[in-house]
Structure formats: structure tokens, C-alpha cells
Design a protein around this motif. Structure first.
Motif, mmCIF file in Angstrom:
data_model
loop_
_atom_site.group_PDB
_atom_site.id
_atom_site.type_symbol
_atom_site.label_atom_id
_atom_site.label_comp_id
_atom_site.label_asym_id
_atom_site.label_seq_id
_atom_site.Cartn_x
_atom_site.Cartn_y
_atom_site.Cartn_z
ATOM 1 N N THR A 70 0.900 -1.061 0.079
ATOM 2 C CA THR A 70 -0.041 0.066 -0.021
ATOM 3 C C THR A 70 0.982 1.290 -0.100
ATOM 4 O OG1 THR A 70 -1.601 1.100 0.969
ATOM 5 C CG2 THR A 70 -0.182 0.064 2.679
ATOM 6 N N TYR A 71 0.461 2.294 -0.529
ATOM 7 C CA TYR A 71 1.065 3.551 -0.755
ATOM 8 C C TYR A 71 1.536 4.314 0.465
ATOM 9 C CZ TYR A 71 -3.095 6.405 0.167
ATOM 10 O OH TYR A 71 -4.130 6.847 0.872
ATOM 11 N N SER A 72 0.948 3.968 1.531
ATOM 12 C CA SER A 72 1.020 4.703 3.022
ATOM 13 C C SER A 72 0.913 3.910 4.177
ATOM 14 C CB SER A 72 -0.190 5.746 2.983
ATOM 15 O OG SER A 72 -0.253 6.813 4.079
ATOM 16 N N THR A 73 1.172 4.612 5.340
ATOM 17 C CA THR A 73 1.171 3.877 6.580
ATOM 18 C C THR A 73 0.073 4.739 7.427
ATOM 19 O OG1 THR A 73 2.796 5.298 7.459
ATOM 20 C CG2 THR A 73 3.494 3.116 6.540
ATOM 21 N N ARG A 74 -0.649 5.743 6.904
ATOM 22 C CA ARG A 74 -1.495 6.330 7.469
ATOM 23 C C ARG A 74 -2.899 5.651 7.653
ATOM 24 N NH1 ARG A 74 -0.007 11.849 7.799
ATOM 25 N NH2 ARG A 74 2.324 12.129 7.827
ATOM 26 N N ASP B 70 7.346 6.226 7.607
ATOM 27 C CA ASP B 70 8.516 6.650 8.416
ATOM 28 C C ASP B 70 8.794 5.301 8.897
ATOM 29 O OD1 ASP B 70 10.197 6.991 10.284
ATOM 30 O OD2 ASP B 70 9.294 8.845 10.898
ATOM 31 N N PRO B 71 9.853 4.419 8.743
ATOM 32 C CA PRO B 71 10.207 3.157 9.363
ATOM 33 C C PRO B 71 10.236 3.277 10.714
ATOM 34 C CG PRO B 71 11.441 3.406 7.282
ATOM 35 C CD PRO B 71 10.843 4.682 7.745
ATOM 36 N N GLY B 72 10.732 4.338 11.313
ATOM 37 C CA GLY B 72 10.763 4.442 12.739
ATOM 38 C C GLY B 72 9.390 4.559 13.352
ATOM 39 N N LYS B 73 8.206 4.887 12.718
ATOM 40 C CA LYS B 73 6.992 5.080 13.381
ATOM 41 C C LYS B 73 6.018 3.711 12.766
ATOM 42 C CE LYS B 73 6.982 10.030 13.416
ATOM 43 N NZ LYS B 73 6.242 11.301 13.023
ATOM 44 N N GLY B 74 6.342 3.215 11.868
ATOM 45 C CA GLY B 74 5.607 2.255 11.320
ATOM 46 C C GLY B 74 4.226 2.354 10.844
ATOM 47 N N PHE B 75 3.265 1.684 10.864
ATOM 48 C CA PHE B 75 1.687 1.780 10.424
ATOM 49 C C PHE B 75 1.132 2.395 11.796
ATOM 50 C CE2 PHE B 75 2.863 -1.412 7.409
ATOM 51 C CZ PHE B 75 2.331 -0.701 6.226
ATOM 52 N N PHE B 76 0.010 3.158 11.445
ATOM 53 C CA PHE B 76 -0.693 4.018 12.334
ATOM 54 C C PHE B 76 -1.295 3.148 13.458
ATOM 55 C CE2 PHE B 76 -4.014 2.491 9.540
ATOM 56 C CZ PHE B 76 -5.072 2.024 9.961
ATOM 57 N N ARG B 77 -1.253 1.788 13.398
ATOM 58 C CA ARG B 77 -1.763 1.379 14.528
ATOM 59 C C ARG B 77 -0.829 -0.209 14.529
ATOM 60 N NH1 ARG B 77 -4.374 -3.644 12.986
ATOM 61 N NH2 ARG B 77 -5.564 -3.788 11.086
ATOM 62 N N ALA C 27 -0.682 -7.050 13.647
ATOM 63 C CA ALA C 27 -0.715 -8.617 13.891
ATOM 64 C C ALA C 27 -0.416 -9.423 12.877
ATOM 65 C CB ALA C 27 -2.087 -9.250 14.495
ATOM 66 N N ALA C 28 0.724 -9.038 12.003
ATOM 67 C CA ALA C 28 1.265 -9.661 10.793
ATOM 68 C C ALA C 28 2.594 -8.995 10.550
ATOM 69 C CB ALA C 28 0.449 -9.759 9.613
ATOM 70 N N PRO C 29 3.584 -9.769 9.773
ATOM 71 C CA PRO C 29 4.901 -9.097 9.613
ATOM 72 C C PRO C 29 4.769 -8.098 8.575
ATOM 73 C CG PRO C 29 4.829 -11.462 9.385
ATOM 74 C CD PRO C 29 3.592 -11.025 9.571
ATOM 75 N N THR C 30 5.483 -6.750 8.996
ATOM 76 C CA THR C 30 5.487 -5.586 8.095
ATOM 77 C C THR C 30 6.934 -5.064 7.778
ATOM 78 O OG1 THR C 30 5.491 -4.251 10.102
ATOM 79 C CG2 THR C 30 3.218 -4.869 9.306
ATOM 80 N N HIS C 31 6.935 -4.155 6.605
ATOM 81 C CA HIS C 31 7.953 -3.754 6.245
ATOM 82 C C HIS C 31 7.855 -2.430 5.949
ATOM 83 C CE1 HIS C 31 12.097 -3.427 4.426
ATOM 84 N NE2 HIS C 31 11.293 -2.877 3.446
ATOM 85 N N VAL C 32 8.126 -1.280 6.453
ATOM 86 C CA VAL C 32 7.975 0.023 5.920
ATOM 87 C C VAL C 32 9.204 0.492 5.044
ATOM 88 C CG1 VAL C 32 7.378 2.481 6.734
ATOM 89 C CG2 VAL C 32 6.515 0.757 7.742
ATOM 90 N N VAL C 33 8.540 1.106 3.805
ATOM 91 C CA VAL C 33 9.653 1.834 2.783
ATOM 92 C C VAL C 33 9.707 3.458 3.166
ATOM 93 C CG1 VAL C 33 10.297 2.191 0.649
ATOM 94 C CG2 VAL C 33 9.452 0.059 1.264
ATOM 95 N N THR C 34 10.787 4.002 3.423
ATOM 96 C CA THR C 34 10.987 5.424 3.519
ATOM 97 C C THR C 34 10.233 5.850 2.719
ATOM 98 O OG1 THR C 34 13.037 4.947 4.946
ATOM 99 C CG2 THR C 34 12.513 7.285 4.089
ATOM 100 N N ALA C 35 9.214 6.880 2.615
ATOM 101 C CA ALA C 35 8.659 7.664 1.722
ATOM 102 C C ALA C 35 9.611 8.955 1.427
ATOM 103 C CB ALA C 35 7.277 8.169 2.338
ATOM 104 N N PRO C 36 9.740 9.192 0.360
ATOM 105 C CA PRO C 36 10.761 10.187 -0.281
ATOM 106 C C PRO C 36 9.944 11.454 0.005
ATOM 107 C CG PRO C 36 9.564 9.511 -2.251
ATOM 108 C CD PRO C 36 9.285 8.319 -1.070
ATOM 109 N N VAL C 37 10.944 12.566 0.163
ATOM 110 C CA VAL C 37 10.537 13.920 0.626
ATOM 111 C C VAL C 37 10.447 14.718 -0.960
ATOM 112 C CG1 VAL C 37 11.240 16.121 1.862
ATOM 113 C CG2 VAL C 37 11.372 13.949 2.842
ATOM 114 N N THR C 38 9.490 15.195 -1.210
ATOM 115 C CA THR C 38 9.237 16.104 -2.455
ATOM 116 C C THR C 38 8.758 17.576 -2.118
ATOM 117 O OG1 THR C 38 7.058 15.338 -2.776
ATOM 118 C CG2 THR C 38 8.829 13.923 -3.816
ATOM 119 N N THR C 39 9.284 18.466 -3.313
ATOM 120 C CA THR C 39 8.911 19.578 -2.797
ATOM 121 C C THR C 39 7.844 20.177 -3.867
ATOM 122 O OG1 THR C 39 10.778 20.538 -3.983
ATOM 123 C CG2 THR C 39 10.877 20.386 -1.676
#
Length: 392
Positions: free
Chosen positions: A14-18, A47-54, A57-69
Motif C-alpha cells: 500500500t502507498y501509505s502507513t496512515r 516512516d520506518p521509525g513510526k511504522g503503521f498507524f496502529r 498482527a502480521a509481519p510488516t516492512h515500511v519503505v521510507t517515503a521520499p520527501v518532495t517539494t
């Protein structure tokens, strides 16, 4: 259940963790598959340091979202690139890549086309209306490129067949009824007090202020209710994080409040993203879910509300008629009709017997839509493709 299918590992992307509908869908589906014994990995951009919004109860992997302007086009392109780079490393271990949105689908298709033997599955929740031709083309390719397309309602199956020539399988959304039945009376009282609804009826809106949620119609309906009812109701608006920028629409809706006789913070209270463990209590705290959407893929918030025993007033659009019986499961009103919406909300607030009927029907309906059933159907559809039956 899964042993005879011999399914290889599945990555749900999925495109987000929010806390947005598609992300909530991905997490719940992944958890249900994991509980059934399927090897899954849930992948999101954030943000891999924050993870998903909740907690998940399953394995997860968070990819760092790029910062764009830049604008949305730049943001979409950068996110596709970031997911593609991550999937190039992960895909060899996950032959089934189930994507939930345009960004994930384009990234997964690129990885497959680069030579990694992956099957790309895509769930199309709905199709957005972008102003940009580039983004419209990106969205179109994200429907045409996957190997297998799923949708959550038949109306979207029909749309994809007619507009894109794509044949999709329908797998409805689900809900965990037990999760939404757990709440503390003390927390419920505290939430009502937080928005000034201790002695006022509480209308709940989920999804933030954005065009697709019919927020302009909702505040117009609220204006009429505030002018006619004693005590007047208060509207609590939850959520609002979106990949698209709806600030101009939100500012326009908020700017209209004064002319409508409404006060921000008193009659309309924006809460933004609330802790996930509060959601059951918010549904329990409210008197009715006001959900006048213009477009939905399924309308997961309505199902969650029903699982919590909260009466629902929503829009009379085909997607809701597909799984709701008007007048039995929920009250449906014409899109954009603030008067009809106000009348329906008043009916729920005033008629105790109607509230009871809607609550009973909603609870019964929610029991028929479980994530376990959805997970089983997904696994059957994965296995329906020869590639999915590769021994693992």
C-alpha cells in the motif's frame, strides 16, 4: 484451508502507513491471512521509525517515503520509484505482489517487467478524477498492467469492464465485529465531552473534509439542524490524511460555516487522525454516522459503524445499494441534497424505534462481512492462477 493450495508468500503493498481506507483494508486483510497460516508481508510507504498507524498482527516492512517539494505529479513519481527500488529486493521472496493502489501497482509491474517472476494483483477500490493528464494515464496503466484485478463491489467491476475492458473479481471489504464492540463507558463520556456533546446530539463524520466525502452537503445539513433543534447537534470530523491535497476544498467548506450560522470548534469540531484504539469508542459515543459520500469504493467506515451498533445515514449511490438495503440497514439520501440529509439525520435522532431497527440490522449485516471470509476468498483467487500454485 491453505495447505492444499500450497500458496507461496504474498506481499500486500500500500502507498501509505496512515489511517486511510485502502491502508486499513490492507492491514486487516494481511492480519486475517496471517491468522489463517498464510505467509504474508505488509509493505507501506512511510516512516520506518513510526511504522503503521496502529499495531499490526502480521509481519510488516515500511519503505521510507521520499520527501518532495513539487506537486502531486512529482510526489507520485517519487513514490513509485521508492517502492520499485524496495520491491526489487523483496519480490524474489514474495512471488505474489498484491497492490492496493496506483503507486504500488506501477512499482510492482516495473519489477515484474524487469524480469522478476512475480504475479501482480491489484485491488481497485475506486478510480480518482485527477486534473492532470499524466496522473490519469498513470492511473489507467495501474489498472491495465497487473496480471489480476480485484474490486470490492460489483459496481466497480462493471465500471472497469466498460471503461477499461478489464475483467475483475469481486471481494467485498470486511470488518472485525469484536473489535468495534469493545469500548469503555468512561472513554465514551470523555470523548463526548471533548467535542462539547455532553448535552448535545453527536454526529460523526469519518474521512476528513474532502470532496469525495460530501463535506459541503454535510455542513449545509448541519446548519439546518442547528437552526431547528434544541439542543443543537455537534459534528465531529475524524480523519483527513490524504495523498491528494484537498486544502482548497477544506478551506472553502470551513469558510462557509459563518454564513451557515455554524462555529468551528463549537458546532463543527475537526479532530484529525485519532488513535486507532479510540475508534470503537468514537463510534459508540456518536448518535449517528453522517456519511454523505459522493463516491466510494465500498464505504468501509459505514460497515465499521454498523459493527459498533451505530446507525448510519449515507448517500443513495450504487455502491451502497449493492450491500445495504435502504431503510433497513441504513438511511440513504440523494447525493448533494442537504435538506434530505438533514431530515434523515433528524429521523434517526428523534425516533428511538428507528434507531433500534437500524442498530439491529447493522449488527447482523456486519456479522456477514468478516475479514476472515475476505482472506479466504483472496487466497482462492490467488490460487485460481497457475502461477499461484507453484509449490513452496
Amino acid at each position: 484451508m491453505t495447505e492444499h493450495l500450497r500458496l507461496p508468500p504474498v506481499a500486500l503493498i500500500t502507498y501509505s502507513t496512515r489511517p486511510r481506507g485502502g491502508v486499513a483494508h490492507t492491514l486487516a486483510l494481511g492480519e486475517a491471512m496471517h491468522a489463517l497460516g498464510q505467509d504474508v508481508l505488509i509493505i507501506g510507504l512511510g516512516d520506518p521509525g513510526k511504522g503503521f498507524f496502529r499495531p499490526v498482527a502480521a509481519p510488516t516492512h515500511v519503505v521510507t517515503a521520499p520527501v518532495t517539494t513539487g506537486g502531486l505529479e512529482e510526489k507520485v513519481a517519487a513514490n513509485i520509484d521508492a517502492l520499485e527500488a524496495a520491491l526489487a529486493d523483496l519480490a524474489p521472496a514474495y512471488p505474489i505482489l498484491h497492490t492496493q493502489d496506483c503507486i504500488a501497482a506501477r512499482a510492482a509491474a516495473r519489477v515484474r517487467d524487469a524480469g522478476i517472476p512475480s504475479r501482480v494483483v491489484r485491488t481497485v477500490h475506486h478510480v480518482d478524477d485527477f486534473d492532470s493528464e499524466i496522473l490519469m494515464d498513470c492511473q489507467r496503466q495501474a489498472i491495465l498492467e497487473p496480471d489480476q484485478i480485484l474490486v470490492v463491489t460489483k459496481i466497480w467491476q462493471d465500471i472497469l469492464r466498460e471503461d477499461y475492458g478489464v475483467l475483475a473479481d469481486v471481494v467485498p471489504n470486511g470488518v472485525d465485529p469484536a473489535r468495534y464492540s469493545r469500548h469503555s463507558p468512561e472513554v465514551v463520556a470523555r470523548l463526548r465531552a471533548r467535542v462539547g456533546a455532553t448535552d448535545r446530539p453527536l454526529l460523526l463524520s469519518v474521512g476528513g473534509i474532502e470532496p469525495r466525502k460530501g463535506s459541503d452537503t454535510l455542513v449545509a445539513a448541519l446548519s439546518r439542524l442547528v437552526g431547528e433543534r434544541t439542543p443543537p447537534p455537534v459534528l465531529a470530523v475524524l480523519g483527513g490524511h490524504s495523498f491528494q491535497d484537498h486544502r482548497a476544498y477544506r478551506e472553502k467548506v470551513l469558510a462557509s460555516l459563518d454564513a451557515l450560522g455554524l462555529t468551528l470548534g463549537k458546532d463543527v469540531v475537526e479532530l484529525g487522525t485519532v488513535p486507532e484504539d479510540e475508534m470503537a469508542a468514537w463510534y459508540a459515543a456518536a448518535d449517528v454516522l453522517a456519511f454523505p459520500s459522493v463516491k466510494e469504493g465500498f464505504g468501509l467506515a459505514a460497515l465499521e459503524a454498523m459493527a459498533a451498533g451505530l446507525p448510519v445515514v449515507t448517500s443513495d449511490i450504487p455502491v451502497f445499494r449493492e450491500w445495504l438495503v435502504p431503510g433497513r440497514d441504513a438511511l440513504l439520501t440523494p447525493v448533494g441534497d442537504a435538506g434530505a440529509l438533514a431530515d434523515a439525520l433528524s429521523a434517526v435522532l428523534d425516533d428511538e424505534a428507528l434507531r433500534a431497527r437500524l442498530r439491529t440490522a447493522g449488527l447482523s449485516l456486519a456479522d456477514r462481512y468478516t475479514w476472515t471470509a475476505s482472506a479466504r476468498r483472496h487466497l482462492e483467487l490467488y490460487a485460481g492462477s497457475p502461477e499461484a500454485l507453484t509449490a513452496h
